[in-house]
Design a protein around this motif. Structure first.
Motif, PDB file in Angstrom:
ATOM      1  N   GLU A  88     117.570  17.328  64.312  1.00 29.81           N
ATOM      2  CA  GLU A  88     117.936  16.842  65.402  1.00 29.81           C
ATOM      3  C   GLU A  88     116.552  17.562  66.533  1.00 29.81           C
ATOM      4  N   ASP A  89     116.017  18.494  65.754  1.00 31.03           N
ATOM      5  CA  ASP A  89     114.839  19.033  66.536  1.00 31.03           C
ATOM      6  C   ASP A  89     113.674  18.038  66.686  1.00 31.03           C
ATOM      7  N   THR A  90     113.523  17.189  65.687  1.00 30.51           N
ATOM      8  CA  THR A  90     112.634  16.413  65.480  1.00 30.51           C
ATOM      9  C   THR A  90     112.091  15.656  66.625  1.00 30.51           C
ATOM     10  N   ALA A  91     110.841  15.761  67.296  1.00 35.14           N
ATOM     11  CA  ALA A  91     110.199  15.193  68.241  1.00 35.14           C
ATOM     12  C   ALA A  91     108.963  15.516  68.352  1.00 35.14           C
ATOM     13  N   VAL A  92     108.488  14.871  69.541  1.00 37.70           N
ATOM     14  CA  VAL A  92     107.046  15.189  70.007  1.00 37.70           C
ATOM     15  C   VAL A  92     107.312  16.296  71.009  1.00 37.70           C
ATOM     16  N   TYR A  93     106.541  17.488  70.748  1.00 34.71           N
ATOM     17  CA  TYR A  93     106.791  18.752  71.789  1.00 34.71           C
ATOM     18  C   TYR A  93     105.435  18.638  72.446  1.00 34.71           C
ATOM     19  N   TYR A  94     105.559  18.737  73.839  1.00 35.42           N
ATOM     20  CA  TYR A  94     104.926  18.992  74.797  1.00 35.42           C
ATOM     21  C   TYR A  94     104.800  20.093  75.524  1.00 35.42           C
ATOM     22  N   CYS A  95     103.323  20.876  75.867  1.00 42.09           N
ATOM     23  CA  CYS A  95     103.445  21.991  76.604  1.00 42.09           C
ATOM     24  C   CYS A  95     103.245  21.417  77.993  1.00 42.09           C
ATOM     25  N   ASN A  96     103.553  22.533  78.926  1.00 46.29           N
ATOM     26  CA  ASN A  96     103.383  22.275  80.366  1.00 46.29           C
ATOM     27  C   ASN A  96     103.134  23.412  81.051  1.00 46.29           C
ATOM     28  N   PHE A  97     102.348  23.571  82.175  1.00 52.82           N
ATOM     29  CA  PHE A  97     101.932  24.189  83.007  1.00 52.82           C
ATOM     30  C   PHE A  97     102.020  23.565  84.613  1.00 52.82           C
ATOM     31  N   ASN A  98     102.764  24.376  85.105  1.00 52.65           N
ATOM     32  CA  ASN A  98     102.981  23.953  86.546  1.00 52.65           C
ATOM     33  C   ASN A  98     102.337  24.805  87.520  1.00 52.65           C
ATOM     34  N   SER A  99     101.598  24.509  88.388  1.00 52.18           N
ATOM     35  CA  SER A  99     100.860  25.291  89.229  1.00 52.18           C
ATOM     36  C   SER A  99     100.691  24.905  90.898  1.00 52.18           C
ATOM     37  N   GLY A 100     100.409  26.028  91.612  1.00 49.00           N
ATOM     38  CA  GLY A 100     100.262  25.390  93.049  1.00 49.00           C
ATOM     39  C   GLY A 100     101.428  25.300  94.039  1.00 49.00           C
ATOM     40  N   LEU A 101     101.156  25.188  95.176  1.00 49.40           N
ATOM     41  CA  LEU A 101     102.135  24.934  96.059  1.00 49.40           C
ATOM     42  C   LEU A 101     102.766  23.643  96.138  1.00 49.40           C
ATOM     43  N   GLU A 102     101.880  22.583  95.633  1.00 50.72           N
ATOM     44  CA  GLU A 102     102.381  21.133  95.094  1.00 50.72           C
ATOM     45  C   GLU A 102     103.157  21.092  93.845  1.00 50.72           C
ATOM     46  N   TRP A 103     103.429  22.285  93.120  1.00 45.29           N
ATOM     47  CA  TRP A 103     103.900  22.273  91.972  1.00 45.29           C
ATOM     48  C   TRP A 103     103.437  21.255  90.969  1.00 45.29           C
TER      49      TRP A 103
END
Length: 117
Positions: A88-103
């Motif tokens: 059930e861990d099978t998936a496409v994994y995406y990394c994410n960076f969130n930045s700044g005042l506007e997120w």
């Protein structure tokens, strides 16, 4: 131009391990949080693990005790160590960076993780 470059996905048997990496190409300032998300076929993208700039970590209940998120001191690379993998861990994994005042969200291209015997 900023890019997030992911690596480490693949095919693994149930109970196995994989380590995902995501490195920033370019510069991202004022990072609020870094994290990993996944999307399985026919399902919505969901949060797997996140780490804030202050070091606060959260995991999805389904991966607690099995997955570990970490980052380098320069906050240019985020990792996801995945142990005791399940189908059930099978998936496409995406990394994410969130930045700044506007997120603002930056996303990687995605890496396929398949857990199957």
């Amino acid at each position: 131009q900023v890019q997030l470059v992911e690596s480490g996905g693949g095919l693994v048997q149930p109970g196995g391990s994989l380590r995902l990496s995501c490195a920033v190409s370019g510069s991202i300032f004022d990072i609020n949080a870094m994290g990993w998300y996944r999307q399985a076929p026919g399902k919505q993208r969901e949060s797997v693990a996140t780490i804030t700039s202050g070091g606060h970590i959260e995991y999805a209940d389904s991966v607690k005790g099995r997955f570990t998120i970490s980052r380098d001191n320069a906050k240019t690379t985020v990792y996801l160590q995945m142990n005791s993998l399940k189908p059930e861990d099978t998936a496409v994994y995406y990394c994410n960076f969130n930045s700044g005042l506007e997120w603002y969200n930056y996303w990687g291209q995605g890496t396929q993780v398949t857990v199957s015997s």
